[in-house]
Motif scaffolding. Structure first.
Motif, PDB file in Angstrom:
ATOM      1  N   GLN A 212       0.825  -1.215   0.000  1.00 39.26           N
ATOM      2  CA  GLN A 212       0.000   0.000   0.000  1.00 39.26           C
ATOM      3  C   GLN A 212       0.857   1.263   0.000  1.00 39.26           C
ATOM      4  O   GLN A 212       0.627   2.180  -0.792  1.00 39.26           O
ATOM      5  CB  GLN A 212      -0.904  -0.021   1.238  1.00 39.26           C
ATOM      6  N   ARG A 213       1.872   1.308   0.878  1.00 37.10           N
ATOM      7  CA  ARG A 213       2.667   2.531   1.037  1.00 37.10           C
ATOM      8  C   ARG A 213       3.660   2.750  -0.099  1.00 37.10           C
ATOM      9  O   ARG A 213       3.979   3.901  -0.438  1.00 37.10           O
ATOM     10  CB  ARG A 213       3.426   2.489   2.369  1.00 37.10           C
ATOM     11  N   ALA A 214       4.165   1.670  -0.685  1.00 41.23           N
ATOM     12  CA  ALA A 214       5.143   1.818  -1.765  1.00 41.23           C
ATOM     13  C   ALA A 214       4.497   1.788  -3.143  1.00 41.23           C
ATOM     14  O   ALA A 214       5.187   1.961  -4.155  1.00 41.23           O
ATOM     15  CB  ALA A 214       6.192   0.709  -1.668  1.00 41.23           C
ATOM     16  N   GLY A 215       3.178   1.550  -3.178  1.00 40.43           N
ATOM     17  CA  GLY A 215       2.485   1.538  -4.467  1.00 40.43           C
ATOM     18  C   GLY A 215       2.864   0.353  -5.343  1.00 40.43           C
ATOM     19  O   GLY A 215       2.967   0.485  -6.568  1.00 40.43           O
ATOM     20  N   LEU A 216       3.063  -0.819  -4.724  1.00 39.98           N
ATOM     21  CA  LEU A 216       3.472  -2.004  -5.476  1.00 39.98           C
ATOM     22  C   LEU A 216       2.265  -2.793  -5.952  1.00 39.98           C
ATOM     23  O   LEU A 216       1.213  -2.802  -5.304  1.00 39.98           O
ATOM     24  CB  LEU A 216       4.348  -2.920  -4.614  1.00 39.98           C
ATOM     25  N   ALA A 217       2.424  -3.488  -7.065  1.00 43.73           N
ATOM     26  CA  ALA A 217       1.399  -4.390  -7.582  1.00 43.73           C
ATOM     27  C   ALA A 217       1.941  -5.810  -7.521  1.00 43.73           C
ATOM     28  O   ALA A 217       3.010  -6.100  -8.069  1.00 43.73           O
ATOM     29  CB  ALA A 217       1.036  -4.026  -9.020  1.00 43.73           C
ATOM     30  N   LEU A 218       1.230  -6.698  -6.835  1.00 42.12           N
ATOM     31  CA  LEU A 218       1.674  -8.081  -6.666  1.00 42.12           C
ATOM     32  C   LEU A 218       1.243  -8.907  -7.870  1.00 42.12           C
ATOM     33  O   LEU A 218       0.047  -9.037  -8.151  1.00 42.12           O
ATOM     34  CB  LEU A 218       1.076  -8.670  -5.380  1.00 42.12           C
ATOM     35  N   ARG A 219       2.224  -9.451  -8.605  1.00 46.71           N
ATOM     36  CA  ARG A 219       1.930 -10.284  -9.772  1.00 46.71           C
ATOM     37  C   ARG A 219       2.147 -11.747  -9.409  1.00 46.71           C
ATOM     38  O   ARG A 219       3.226 -12.137  -8.943  1.00 46.71           O
ATOM     39  CB  ARG A 219       2.817  -9.891 -10.946  1.00 46.71           C
ATOM     40  N   VAL A 220       1.119 -12.563  -9.624  1.00 49.80           N
ATOM     41  CA  VAL A 220       1.168 -13.972  -9.219  1.00 49.80           C
ATOM     42  C   VAL A 220       2.284 -14.712  -9.934  1.00 49.80           C
ATOM     43  O   VAL A 220       2.970 -15.554  -9.337  1.00 49.80           O
ATOM     44  CB  VAL A 220      -0.201 -14.649  -9.509  1.00 49.80           C
ATOM     45  N   ARG A 221       2.525 -14.373 -11.208  1.00 51.94           N
ATOM     46  CA  ARG A 221       3.559 -15.076 -11.966  1.00 51.94           C
ATOM     47  C   ARG A 221       4.934 -14.869 -11.338  1.00 51.94           C
ATOM     48  O   ARG A 221       5.702 -15.821 -11.163  1.00 51.94           O
ATOM     49  CB  ARG A 221       3.568 -14.591 -13.418  1.00 51.94           C
ATOM     50  N   ASP A 222       5.232 -13.635 -10.977  1.00 50.93           N
ATOM     51  CA  ASP A 222       6.543 -13.329 -10.412  1.00 50.93           C
ATOM     52  C   ASP A 222       6.665 -13.759  -8.956  1.00 50.93           C
ATOM     53  O   ASP A 222       7.745 -14.123  -8.492  1.00 50.93           O
ATOM     54  CB  ASP A 222       6.830 -11.828 -10.532  1.00 50.93           C
ATOM     55  N   ALA A 223       5.547 -13.693  -8.217  1.00 47.08           N
ATOM     56  CA  ALA A 223       5.602 -13.993  -6.786  1.00 47.08           C
ATOM     57  C   ALA A 223       5.500 -15.480  -6.493  1.00 47.08           C
ATOM     58  O   ALA A 223       6.097 -15.969  -5.524  1.00 47.08           O
ATOM     59  CB  ALA A 223       4.491 -13.251  -6.059  1.00 47.08           C
ATOM     60  N   LEU A 224       4.764 -16.234  -7.326  1.00 46.72           N
ATOM     61  CA  LEU A 224       4.507 -17.635  -7.011  1.00 46.72           C
ATOM     62  C   LEU A 224       4.905 -18.614  -8.115  1.00 46.72           C
ATOM     63  O   LEU A 224       5.580 -19.617  -7.845  1.00 46.72           O
ATOM     64  CB  LEU A 224       3.015 -17.823  -6.682  1.00 46.72           C
ATOM     65  N   LEU A 225       4.492 -18.343  -9.347  1.00 47.84           N
ATOM     66  CA  LEU A 225       4.656 -19.346 -10.395  1.00 47.84           C
ATOM     67  C   LEU A 225       6.123 -19.581 -10.754  1.00 47.84           C
ATOM     68  O   LEU A 225       6.608 -20.722 -10.743  1.00 47.84           O
ATOM     69  CB  LEU A 225       3.859 -18.945 -11.644  1.00 47.84           C
ATOM     70  N   ARG A 226       6.851 -18.531 -11.083  1.00 48.07           N
ATOM     71  CA  ARG A 226       8.263 -18.713 -11.455  1.00 48.07           C
ATOM     72  C   ARG A 226       9.130 -19.128 -10.261  1.00 48.07           C
ATOM     73  O   ARG A 226       9.973 -20.014 -10.401  1.00 48.07           O
ATOM     74  CB  ARG A 226       8.783 -17.447 -12.132  1.00 48.07           C
ATOM     75  N   PRO A 227       8.945 -18.530  -9.065  1.00 48.81           N
ATOM     76  CA  PRO A 227       9.665 -19.077  -7.916  1.00 48.81           C
ATOM     77  C   PRO A 227       9.294 -20.532  -7.635  1.00 48.81           C
ATOM     78  O   PRO A 227      10.149 -21.328  -7.223  1.00 48.81           O
ATOM     79  CB  PRO A 227       9.231 -18.173  -6.763  1.00 48.81           C
ATOM     80  N   GLY A 228       8.016 -20.885  -7.881  1.00 49.16           N
ATOM     81  CA  GLY A 228       7.595 -22.272  -7.688  1.00 49.16           C
ATOM     82  C   GLY A 228       8.317 -23.228  -8.622  1.00 49.16           C
ATOM     83  O   GLY A 228       8.682 -24.340  -8.236  1.00 49.16           O
ATOM     84  N   ALA A 229       8.545 -22.791  -9.872  1.00 50.99           N
ATOM     85  CA  ALA A 229       9.275 -23.635 -10.829  1.00 50.99           C
ATOM     86  C   ALA A 229      10.714 -23.850 -10.366  1.00 50.99           C
ATOM     87  O   ALA A 229      11.244 -24.975 -10.429  1.00 50.99           O
ATOM     88  CB  ALA A 229       9.251 -22.979 -12.210  1.00 50.99           C
ATOM     89  N   ALA A 230      11.361 -22.783  -9.895  1.00 51.43           N
ATOM     90  CA  ALA A 230      12.724 -22.918  -9.376  1.00 51.43           C
ATOM     91  C   ALA A 230      12.753 -23.807  -8.134  1.00 51.43           C
ATOM     92  O   ALA A 230      13.672 -24.615  -7.950  1.00 51.43           O
ATOM     93  CB  ALA A 230      13.292 -21.538  -9.050  1.00 51.43           C
TER      94      ALA A 230
END
Length: 546
Positions: free
Chosen positions: A452-470
């Protein structure tokens, strides 16, 4: 001339920060690794008693010291800049008086209250350990006051030297007494008391070092004043800068810092007051302390990950503060995104690696595989713990210092409730699962505020899918290694080979997977404060990046 003075002052501050960082890393590392020989020498019962008492001792030390060194350094720095020598002396006089009173009070509480505290926790085995650690409170607070004074003069060396000396002496005396008392055939409670006595020896050594620095400083200060033959500018110190008004100002500054610093050890204190009592419902007092010792086998490994995360996260606090001051919102978003991604990957890889290698690591470090399942559960606190650490640092850099502490207090409450619900049913595993949930909640609350304070947008691909593959690639590689390791002969040497090979293989596979899935770009690597450009050059040299 003014520019030269500013450069010298800045250089001194940077060097001091580096010295303190190195000392802090060394002392924390030694403090964690000393638990391994302790368990090897004393066994799980001694290990359990020590790890039950030590968080309580830590809380008392923090109540007596946390916040005051920072307040002392600030007030001393202000008076030093104004040339108020008498004002500096008044600060250290009032602070030393208060911290001595707090230290004596804590010592008396811990020593004479040992039987009552042990009944609260649920084990009479703790009384010798509580009494042995109590005298340390007579020495550590005064050391902290003197450290704060020298930090206010931007002289970090006394603090660093005394911290390292205190920790080295503490660990050395602990191991010597463990060996001596074990050789005498003493009871587990007495042996654990000997281990905690190392804290008193370390406190005395740390205070001795600070007093030597203080003596040298006072001698040098007297020589300088005699040479200039000029009166101290502190003679005109205003009345409100002395006595009770000064103390009240220092307390108002120190108490919030103290309360914030209590948040992290509070989660450990929950285990101190709940785990022995809850576990005792299914066993006797000796069996309970053994179970507590087994539970604590995996904690130093997770703390090692947290320590690394803490050491790296401090780089982001000044960087974020500078970006906020400049109004660079895009820079804040970029820096936050990179930091969160890095620490999420480090924590995720650490959790998977420690969980899958729990058995060989357990045998390598502690001689048997008792509690390997619990160690695997505890490993999963590394991922949310790393996120808690970095998100707290980013929020502090943006000026939100209280929120992470409040979130950890909420996590401690959740840990308490889940311990009561899960430990009677699942034993040590229940306490480990409660820890995962507590840190996950703290991480989620920190992240929600940061997004909220930094104005970030959470993207599922970057946060979960690609880390999940690694993560899957890492898990597959370690599973193959564990299958191959099943053919190795039993014993600590074979376990050590398997564990160390697993670490090397895991790092290689996970790094390759991260780079192949382009989880981190060259621009994001460059955005890492100070270490980014160097890391990018290394990766290019290894041809992992083009």
């Amino acid at each position: 001339m003014k520019e030269h003075v500013q450069k010298v002052g800045g250089s001194k501050l940077l060097k001091g920060a580096a010295v303190l960082s190195i000392a802090a890393i060394f002392t924390k590392l030694l403090g964690m690794l000393q638990k391994i020989p302790m368990q090897n020498i004393g066994g799980d019962i001694v290990f359990g008693i020590y790890n039950t008492v030590y968080p309580f001792y830590t809380i008392l030390i923090m109540l007596a010291t946390a916040g005051f060194p920072t307040a002392i350094s600030r007030f001393v720095a202000e008076r030093h800049a104004a040339g108020e020598e008498a004002g500096k002396r008044e600060v250290i006089r009032m602070a030393s008086l208060v911290m001595t009173i707090l230290g004596v009070g804590g010592c008396l509480l811990m020593y004479f209250g040992a039987p009552f505290i042990s009944r609260l926790i649920g084990s009479n085995q703790l009384i010798p350990a509580l009494k042995s650690s109590a005298p340390a409170l007579l020495f550590v607070p005064l050391s902290a006051a003197l450290r704060g004074y020298f930090q206010g003069l931007q002289d970090m060396m006394p603090t660093a030297v005394s911290q390292v000396t205190e920790q080295v002496v503490r660990v050395a005396v602990m191991i010597i007494l463990l060996l001596y008392l074990s050789g005498l055939g003493s009871t587990d409670a007495v042996i654990a008391g000997g281990a905690l006595a190392g804290s008193t020896a370390g406190g005395i050594a740390g205070l001795f070092v600070m007093l030597m620095y203080w003596r040298s400083y006072r001698k040098h200060e007297g020589t300088m004043l005699g040479a200039t033959n000029s009166p101290s500018r502190g003679a005109s110190l205003p009345e409100q800068g002395q006595g009770w008004p000064l103390l009240r100002s220092m307390l108002s500054y120190a108490i919030p810092i103290c309360l914030a610093s209590l948040a992290i050890p509070l989660i450990s204190l929950v285990d101190t007051f709940t785990l022995p009592r809850l576990l005792r419902e299914s066993g006797g007092e000796i069996e309970t302390m053994m179970a507590v010792g087994v539970y604590n086998r995996g904690i130093p490994l997770v703390q090692l990950v947290t320590m690394i995360a803490t050491s790296l996260s401090v780089l982001f606090i000044p960087a974020m503060a500078e970006l906020k001051m400049k109004g660079d919102h895009e820079g804040i978003r970029r820096q936050s995104t990179v930091a969160l991604r890095w620490f999420w990957l480090i924590g995720l890889a650490s959790s998977i690696g420690l969980a899958m290698l729990a058995k060989p690591i357990n045998v390598m470090l502690y001689g048997d595989d008792v509690g390997s399942g619990t160690m695997a559960w505890i490993a999963w606190t590394a991922a949310p713990g790393a996120l808690v650490t970095v998100s707290a640092a980013l929020l502090q850099g943006l000026g939100y210092a209280k929120a992470p502490a409040l979130h950890l207090l909420m996590a401690a409450a959740i840990k308490l409730v889940l311990n009561v619900l899960l430990v009677p049913q699942f034993g040590d595993d229940g306490a480990a699962i409660a820890g995962i949930a507590a840190y996950a909640v703290a991480a989620a609350l920190n992240l929600a505020l940061l997004l909220q304070r930094a104005g970030l947008a959470l993207r599922v691909r970057d946060a979960l899918l690609r880390p999940g593959a690694a993560a899957l690639a890492l898990a597959a590689a370690l599973a193959a290694l564990r299958l191959a390791g099943a053919e190795l002969p039993p014993g600590r040497l074979a376990a050590a080979v398997e564990a160390l090979l697993g670490v090397l293989l895991g790092v290689a596979v996970f790094t390759a997977a991260v780079l192949r899935t382009r989880l981190l770009s060259e621009a994001e690597l460059l955005a890492l404060p100070r270490v980014g450009p160097k890391l990018l050059r290394v990766l290019r040299r290894l041809r992992l990046l083009r």
